[in-house]
Design an enzyme around this catalytic site. Sequence first.
Site, mmCIF file in Angstrom:
data_model
loop_
_atom_site.group_PDB
_atom_site.id
_atom_site.type_symbol
_atom_site.label_atom_id
_atom_site.label_comp_id
_atom_site.label_asym_id
_atom_site.label_seq_id
_atom_site.Cartn_x
_atom_site.Cartn_y
_atom_site.Cartn_z
ATOM 1 N N GLY A 59 36.771 38.325 50.172
ATOM 2 C CA GLY A 59 37.941 37.660 50.531
ATOM 3 C C GLY A 59 39.025 38.049 48.757
ATOM 4 O O GLY A 59 38.126 38.926 47.999
ATOM 5 N N CYS A 60 40.150 38.353 48.631
ATOM 6 C CA CYS A 60 40.908 38.980 47.715
ATOM 7 C C CYS A 60 40.622 38.155 46.707
ATOM 8 O O CYS A 60 40.350 38.966 45.691
ATOM 9 C CB CYS A 60 42.072 38.822 47.770
ATOM 10 S SG CYS A 60 42.508 36.716 48.038
ATOM 11 N N ASN A 61 39.980 37.361 46.466
ATOM 12 C CA ASN A 61 40.000 36.290 45.099
ATOM 13 C C ASN A 61 38.161 36.738 43.816
ATOM 14 O O ASN A 61 38.284 37.035 43.078
ATOM 15 C CB ASN A 61 39.437 34.337 45.092
ATOM 16 C CG ASN A 61 41.536 34.203 44.850
ATOM 17 O OD1 ASN A 61 42.100 34.643 43.904
ATOM 18 N ND2 ASN A 61 41.436 33.026 45.476
ATOM 19 N N VAL A 62 37.526 37.037 45.616
ATOM 20 C CA VAL A 62 36.055 37.240 45.345
ATOM 21 C C VAL A 62 36.085 39.042 44.611
ATOM 22 O O VAL A 62 35.198 38.834 43.872
ATOM 23 C CB VAL A 62 35.615 37.291 46.304
ATOM 24 C CG1 VAL A 62 33.868 37.511 46.481
ATOM 25 C CG2 VAL A 62 35.783 35.839 47.111
#
Length: 378
Positions: A180-183
Amino acid sequence: MSGPASPEEYVALHSLPCIVMRVTVSVAVAGASGYAGGEVLRLLLAHPEVEIGALTANASAGDLLGQHQPHLLPLADRLIEPTDPTRLAGHDVVVLALPHGASGELTDALAALDGPTPLLLDCGADHRLEHVADWDHFYGGTFAGAWPYGMPELRHAGESGTAAAQRQILREARTVAVPGCNVTAVTLALQPGVSAGVVDPGDVVAVLANGYSGAGKSLKPHLLASEGMGTAMPYAVGGGHRHVPEIEQNLRRAGAADVRLSFTPTLVPMARGILATVTAPLTPGTTTAQVRAAWEDAYAGEAFVRLLPEGQWPTTAATLGANTAHVQVTVDERAGRAVAVCAIDNLVKGTAGAAVQSMNLALGLPEQLGLTTVGVAP
């Protein structure tokens, strides 16, 4: 041969036939009309060893790609086909840029077909989580099972505390779960301190500024320009964001025995980008110099993660269009906390770039092939 070559010898030497071995990899993209699919295609167009195969989607099937991705001029006249296993089979690689929950059934169907199964890169969440309880709590529906995790820079606990083990996993992979991008932003910000033992992962606070493209192309009233321009708004406040268990999973992999994370994303009026500010308490006796050294050691050899010079702070503008993460760390001595900041382009390093990096490793190609560290400015 001793001494300089004569003109005759030089001509003979440089007239020998030159055999250049090239690898052509056919790649199909499912979900080609969305933001993630479009960014994958943009990167693949610059990849010297890739031939772009079938482009598929569901609602936009039958349209020309240029109706949805007008910036991809070389592919603008390509027809978007319906997404089904037979159209995707026969390629060396299939990229799944589909909504969460949509890829599990499709990958099972691909595996059931005759012939070799392509390398599968899932940009959705279906195969990221290792524990069914996390999936049930944050997503629900059928748990598709974990795949090798597509973050080559993910550090593993142990004496070395490096990402070598993760890269080896990806070199042997035939399926990859793209993070995931936030991850990606939070993990790259904090993992050096976790693996070096200089921060306490039992009290991590992450606040993010997020561009709107991270929400995808689905039409929702709060994502309209009239609602988003000129304002900032938090969402998934209070621990409800689906990326929380994935971040915790990564920090445990880096060496955290226990992780407690407060995670708050905020939509800000920009199309792309994530700026993650992550703080955690210092472990007793840790000095500012030890904190800086932990981040320097972690990222000294990484092509796509740059620890900025002291005093220079990451900006999302500097990573626009590039497969880079810009990181900085300092110590808030009054609070006794490390403060790490990471900027990425959510569609590149946060999604499509990670997919291409992982693809390169899985195919035995140079990891940096087809990827750029050069951003677009201003």
